[in-house]
Design an enzyme around this catalytic site. Structure first.
Site, PDB file in Angstrom:
ATOM      1  CD  GLU A  97      29.360  75.858  25.187  1.00  0.00           C
ATOM      2  OE1 GLU A  97      28.369  76.133  25.885  1.00  0.00           O
ATOM      3  OE2 GLU A  97      29.920  74.754  25.211  1.00  0.00           O
ATOM      4  CB  CYS A 110      39.570  76.953  26.613  1.00  0.00           C
ATOM      5  SG  CYS A 110      39.288  75.342  25.836  1.00  0.00           S
ATOM      6  CB  CYS A 117      34.376  67.492  17.622  1.00  0.00           C
ATOM      7  SG  CYS A 117      35.987  66.699  17.422  1.00  0.00           S
ATOM      8  CB  CYS A 121      36.971  61.369  21.908  1.00  0.00           C
ATOM      9  SG  CYS A 121      38.348  61.665  20.764  1.00  0.00           S
ATOM     10  CB  CYS A 124      34.857  64.550  24.060  1.00  0.00           C
ATOM     11  SG  CYS A 124      34.741  66.291  23.609  1.00  0.00           S
ATOM     12  CB  CYS A 350      38.609  69.201  30.387  1.00  0.00           C
ATOM     13  SG  CYS A 350      39.398  68.323  29.046  1.00  0.00           S
TER      14      CYS A 350
END
Length: 388
Positions: A97, A110, A117, A121, A124, A350
């Protein structure tokens, strides 16, 4: 450069040096590479026949060995605040995305650097889906190539729309270093997008050795995902901290300033209710910043209200708590801003970029196992017969 007979290369994978090498392998001079580079990136052209000032002989050569192809757009969503999110197909069931964020004085894209990933974390959503693969240089720059030229048509503008890029989409950018650097160089190249180093930002969760390399090879603005004032908490929120603790990360941040286009590093701090948002933690952050710098001006804090998602088990800090936390940092002389959430109605804010990827790391199983261990540890501290 050696071309493989019967196959073609995607010219979005080549920075200007790479494109020059390709043209030289075809018996062409450097100025032809510059012309070609401008057609692709400044004009958004993908059809060699439309590149009118290229020699017909070169266009014929290119037809047989090269193409200019961006990823297929699977979906596009436009937020009420003007934010636009695109979902791109990168094959094998994977998707990435990209998000365009319009402001009065700038337009920011962005960009994702990986499908999924591997950092894991806790706050996220991308990290909760696991990691599939690194993106190619062409897939990284292809997001800017598509978005810039789509937006010019969409907004009816001839001039550049995107003035800033942030490598803050899906993935850890510095884990895909070899593909990232050529993409950054294309963003900075005056024959390409001509962006200022100050307006191109790489975000990292703390890959210390690659931070040092970035400073030497392609210094752009740097943002570091900190999210905790001490190792014990950061180990839990950002697992990479176990490998690169604060004693390594903070000196690497200060060292980057020798090469950085700005005189500060941006510190990203996701505000999590009753986890990392207390007054004592704010004061601990102040001491951390003072300890590693001659003053507190070497960094700027960006406090990010957490964007909840069901699997996280976390909550967003309350507005008054974020303001109180910010005041402690500001009163200590640290420049502090609170990020305004954008595009959360289309899951573009975010930490919300998720896409559809194939989880080859079994991250969901690992997170569930860790939560079970956490619950057992908490339960062990509760006296018998206590109602909970």
């Amino acid at each position: 450069m050696t071309l493989v007979p019967g196959s073609t290369v995607n010219l979005l994978d080549f920075d200007l040096d790479g494109l020059t090498a390709l043209c030289e392998s075809l018996g062409e001079k450097r100025f032809r590479a510059i012309q070609l580079f401008r057609w692709i990136h400044q004009r958004g052209c993908s059809n060699f026949d439309d590149m009118s000032d290229l020699a017909k002989s070169l266009r014929a050569k290119l037809q047989g060995v090269a193409h200019v192809t961006s990823m297929e757009v699977m979906s596009q969503h436009i937020s009420a605040d003007g934010t636009i999110k695109w979902l791109f197909d990168v094959g094998a069931g994977n998707a990435i995305e990209s998000v365009f964020i319009p402001e009065d004085d700038r337009g920011t894209l962005c960009i994702s650097t990986q499908a999924g990933c591997a950092m894991g974390c806790r706050f996220c959503s991308t990290g909760h889906q696991g990691f599939s693969r690194n993106l190619t240089t062409g897939e990284i720059i292809g997001q800017l190539w598509f978005a810039e030229h789509f937006l010019r048509k969409h907004l009816g503008r001839d001039e550049r729309v995107i003035s800033n890029t942030v490598m803050m989409g899906m993935g850890e950018p510095l884990q895909n270093y070899s593909a990232l650097i050529p993409a950054l160089r294309m963003m900075l190249d005056d024959h390409g997008y001509g962006l200022s180093r100050r307006r191109v930002t790489v975000s990292t969760s703390g890959l210390v050795n690659k931070m040092d390399l970035l400073g030497l090879e392609c210094p752009v603005a740097l943002a570091v995902s900190l999210h905790a004032p001490n190792n014990a908490l950061r180990d839990n929120l950002v697992p990479l901290n176990i490998k690169h603790p604060l004693e390594e990360l903070m000196p690497a941040c200060v060292n980057y300033l020798k090469h950085a286009p700005r005189d500060f590093i941006t510190i990203e701090y996701c505000m999590l209710d009753a986890v990392n948002d207390g007054d004592d933690q704010a004061r601990e952050l102040v001491q951390l910043i003072k300890h590693y710098g001659r003053s507190v001006t070497w960094c700027k804090f960006n406090l990010i209200p957490f964007n909840p998602f069901p699997a996280s088990g976390l909550r967003r800090s309350k507005p008054d708590r974020i303001l109180a936390f910010s005041k402690i940092l500001s009163d200590a002389g640290i420049t502090t801003t609170i990020r305004k959430t954008r595009g959360d109605d289309i899951d573009a804010a975010c930490g919300q970029l998720a896409g559809d990827v194939v989880d080859r790391t079994r991250v969901a199983v690992r997170i569930a196992r860790q939560r079970s261990i956490d619950i057992q540890s908490i339960s062990a501290t509760i006296p018998p017969n206590t109602k909970i």
